[in-house]
Design a protein around this motif. Structure first.
Motif, PDB file in Angstrom:
ATOM      1  N   THR A  42       0.832  -1.208   0.000  1.00  0.00           N
ATOM      2  CA  THR A  42       0.000   0.000   0.000  1.00  0.00           C
ATOM      3  C   THR A  42       0.862   1.251   0.000  1.00  0.00           C
ATOM      4  O   THR A  42       0.576   2.207  -0.717  1.00  0.00           O
ATOM      5  CB  THR A  42      -0.944  -0.008   1.222  1.00  0.00           C
ATOM      6  OG1 THR A  42      -1.746  -1.198   1.167  1.00  0.00           O
ATOM      7  CG2 THR A  42      -1.835   1.220   1.245  1.00  0.00           C
ATOM      8  N   ILE A  43       1.945   1.240   0.770  1.00  0.00           N
ATOM      9  CA  ILE A  43       2.844   2.395   0.813  1.00  0.00           C
ATOM     10  C   ILE A  43       3.572   2.547  -0.519  1.00  0.00           C
ATOM     11  O   ILE A  43       3.697   3.648  -1.041  1.00  0.00           O
ATOM     12  CB  ILE A  43       3.854   2.254   1.973  1.00  0.00           C
ATOM     13  CG1 ILE A  43       3.121   2.298   3.313  1.00  0.00           C
ATOM     14  CG2 ILE A  43       4.909   3.359   1.901  1.00  0.00           C
ATOM     15  CD1 ILE A  43       3.976   1.897   4.498  1.00  0.00           C
ATOM     16  N   ALA A  44       4.031   1.435  -1.079  1.00  0.00           N
ATOM     17  CA  ALA A  44       4.804   1.479  -2.328  1.00  0.00           C
ATOM     18  C   ALA A  44       3.942   1.826  -3.534  1.00  0.00           C
ATOM     19  O   ALA A  44       4.408   2.481  -4.463  1.00  0.00           O
ATOM     20  CB  ALA A  44       5.495   0.136  -2.548  1.00  0.00           C
ATOM     21  N   SER A  45       2.669   1.410  -3.508  1.00  0.00           N
ATOM     22  CA  SER A  45       1.811   1.614  -4.674  1.00  0.00           C
ATOM     23  C   SER A  45       0.362   1.871  -4.261  1.00  0.00           C
ATOM     24  O   SER A  45      -0.512   1.038  -4.480  1.00  0.00           O
ATOM     25  CB  SER A  45       1.901   0.368  -5.565  1.00  0.00           C
ATOM     26  OG  SER A  45       1.185   0.571  -6.747  1.00  0.00           O
ATOM     27  N   GLU A  50      -4.539  10.742   0.574  1.00  0.00           N
ATOM     28  CA  GLU A  50      -5.287  11.903   1.066  1.00  0.00           C
ATOM     29  C   GLU A  50      -4.542  12.518   2.235  1.00  0.00           C
ATOM     30  O   GLU A  50      -3.866  11.808   2.976  1.00  0.00           O
ATOM     31  CB  GLU A  50      -6.684  11.482   1.549  1.00  0.00           C
ATOM     32  CG  GLU A  50      -7.604  11.044   0.459  1.00  0.00           C
ATOM     33  CD  GLU A  50      -8.999  10.723   0.979  1.00  0.00           C
ATOM     34  OE1 GLU A  50      -9.230  10.767   2.204  1.00  0.00           O
ATOM     35  OE2 GLU A  50      -9.868  10.417   0.149  1.00  0.00           O
ATOM     36  N   PRO A  51      -4.693  13.825   2.415  1.00  0.00           N
ATOM     37  CA  PRO A  51      -4.074  14.435   3.596  1.00  0.00           C
ATOM     38  C   PRO A  51      -4.724  13.895   4.859  1.00  0.00           C
ATOM     39  O   PRO A  51      -5.909  13.571   4.871  1.00  0.00           O
ATOM     40  CB  PRO A  51      -4.346  15.928   3.428  1.00  0.00           C
ATOM     41  CG  PRO A  51      -5.311  16.067   2.311  1.00  0.00           C
ATOM     42  CD  PRO A  51      -5.410  14.769   1.600  1.00  0.00           C
ATOM     43  N   VAL A  58      -0.263  11.520   6.127  1.00  0.00           N
ATOM     44  CA  VAL A  58      -0.863  11.229   4.826  1.00  0.00           C
ATOM     45  C   VAL A  58      -1.468   9.838   4.926  1.00  0.00           C
ATOM     46  O   VAL A  58      -0.869   8.933   5.507  1.00  0.00           O
ATOM     47  CB  VAL A  58       0.197  11.268   3.695  1.00  0.00           C
ATOM     48  CG1 VAL A  58      -0.432  10.926   2.356  1.00  0.00           C
ATOM     49  CG2 VAL A  58       0.878  12.617   3.635  1.00  0.00           C
ATOM     50  N   VAL A  59      -2.665   9.672   4.360  1.00  0.00           N
ATOM     51  CA  VAL A  59      -3.338   8.380   4.383  1.00  0.00           C
ATOM     52  C   VAL A  59      -3.206   7.744   3.001  1.00  0.00           C
ATOM     53  O   VAL A  59      -3.657   8.304   2.009  1.00  0.00           O
ATOM     54  CB  VAL A  59      -4.832   8.522   4.764  1.00  0.00           C
ATOM     55  CG1 VAL A  59      -5.503   7.156   4.808  1.00  0.00           C
ATOM     56  CG2 VAL A  59      -4.979   9.242   6.100  1.00  0.00           C
ATOM     57  N   TYR A  60      -2.542   6.590   2.955  1.00  0.00           N
ATOM     58  CA  TYR A  60      -2.375   5.814   1.726  1.00  0.00           C
ATOM     59  C   TYR A  60      -3.463   4.743   1.722  1.00  0.00           C
ATOM     60  O   TYR A  60      -3.694   4.086   2.741  1.00  0.00           O
ATOM     61  CB  TYR A  60      -1.013   5.128   1.705  1.00  0.00           C
ATOM     62  CG  TYR A  60       0.149   6.048   1.493  1.00  0.00           C
ATOM     63  CD1 TYR A  60       0.520   6.964   2.469  1.00  0.00           C
ATOM     64  CD2 TYR A  60       0.890   5.988   0.340  1.00  0.00           C
ATOM     65  CE1 TYR A  60       1.604   7.810   2.279  1.00  0.00           C
ATOM     66  CE2 TYR A  60       1.982   6.818   0.152  1.00  0.00           C
ATOM     67  CZ  TYR A  60       2.333   7.724   1.108  1.00  0.00           C
ATOM     68  OH  TYR A  60       3.401   8.550   0.926  1.00  0.00           O
ATOM     69  N   VAL A  78      -1.793   5.009   7.624  1.00  0.00           N
ATOM     70  CA  VAL A  78      -1.506   6.388   8.013  1.00  0.00           C
ATOM     71  C   VAL A  78       0.007   6.537   8.168  1.00  0.00           C
ATOM     72  O   VAL A  78       0.634   5.820   8.947  1.00  0.00           O
ATOM     73  CB  VAL A  78      -2.214   6.771   9.322  1.00  0.00           C
ATOM     74  CG1 VAL A  78      -1.872   8.202   9.715  1.00  0.00           C
ATOM     75  CG2 VAL A  78      -3.720   6.595   9.176  1.00  0.00           C
ATOM     76  N   ILE A  79       0.562   7.468   7.410  1.00  0.00           N
ATOM     77  CA  ILE A  79       2.009   7.714   7.413  1.00  0.00           C
ATOM     78  C   ILE A  79       2.262   9.077   8.037  1.00  0.00           C
ATOM     79  O   ILE A  79       1.614  10.058   7.683  1.00  0.00           O
ATOM     80  CB  ILE A  79       2.571   7.728   5.971  1.00  0.00           C
ATOM     81  CG1 ILE A  79       2.298   6.413   5.271  1.00  0.00           C
ATOM     82  CG2 ILE A  79       4.043   8.086   5.956  1.00  0.00           C
ATOM     83  CD1 ILE A  79       3.038   5.242   5.842  1.00  0.00           C
TER      84      ILE A  79
END
Length: 87
Positions: A42-45, A50-51, A58-60, A78-79
């Motif tokens: 999910t993080i990679a692609s 969204e903010p 940032v929400v991936y 959530v990053i």
């Protein structure tokens, strides 16, 4: 293993960043039986970003199949980027 931070290195094109899973995140992954590889995918692609709140997050998001539920679900990661301290 409460209190310890799990760290994985993900490769984004030519750079890599360390990822630290909070205790809260690790508990949620275990409770929902989500493998860390799904988080990393999910993080990679991500399908969408969204903010978050606060602005430093940032929400991936990415759809994936949950075998336990046998249906498609939305995985939200959530990053929060932090500055690395010099050690």
């Amino acid at each position: 293993v409460r209190g310890r931070k799990a760290i994985r290195r993900l490769h984004y094109r030519t750079m890599s960043k360390p990822v630290r899973y909070s205790g809260h995140a690790l508990e949620n992954l275990r409770a929902r039986k989500i493998d860390k590889t799904e988080v990393e995918k999910t993080i990679a692609s991500p399908e969408r970003k969204e903010p978050g709140h606060p602005r430093s997050r940032v929400v991936y998001m990415r759809r994936c199949h949950d075998e336990r539920l046998d249906k498609q679900v939305l995985l939200r990661v959530v990053i929060e980027e932090t500055k690395m301290s010099a050690s």
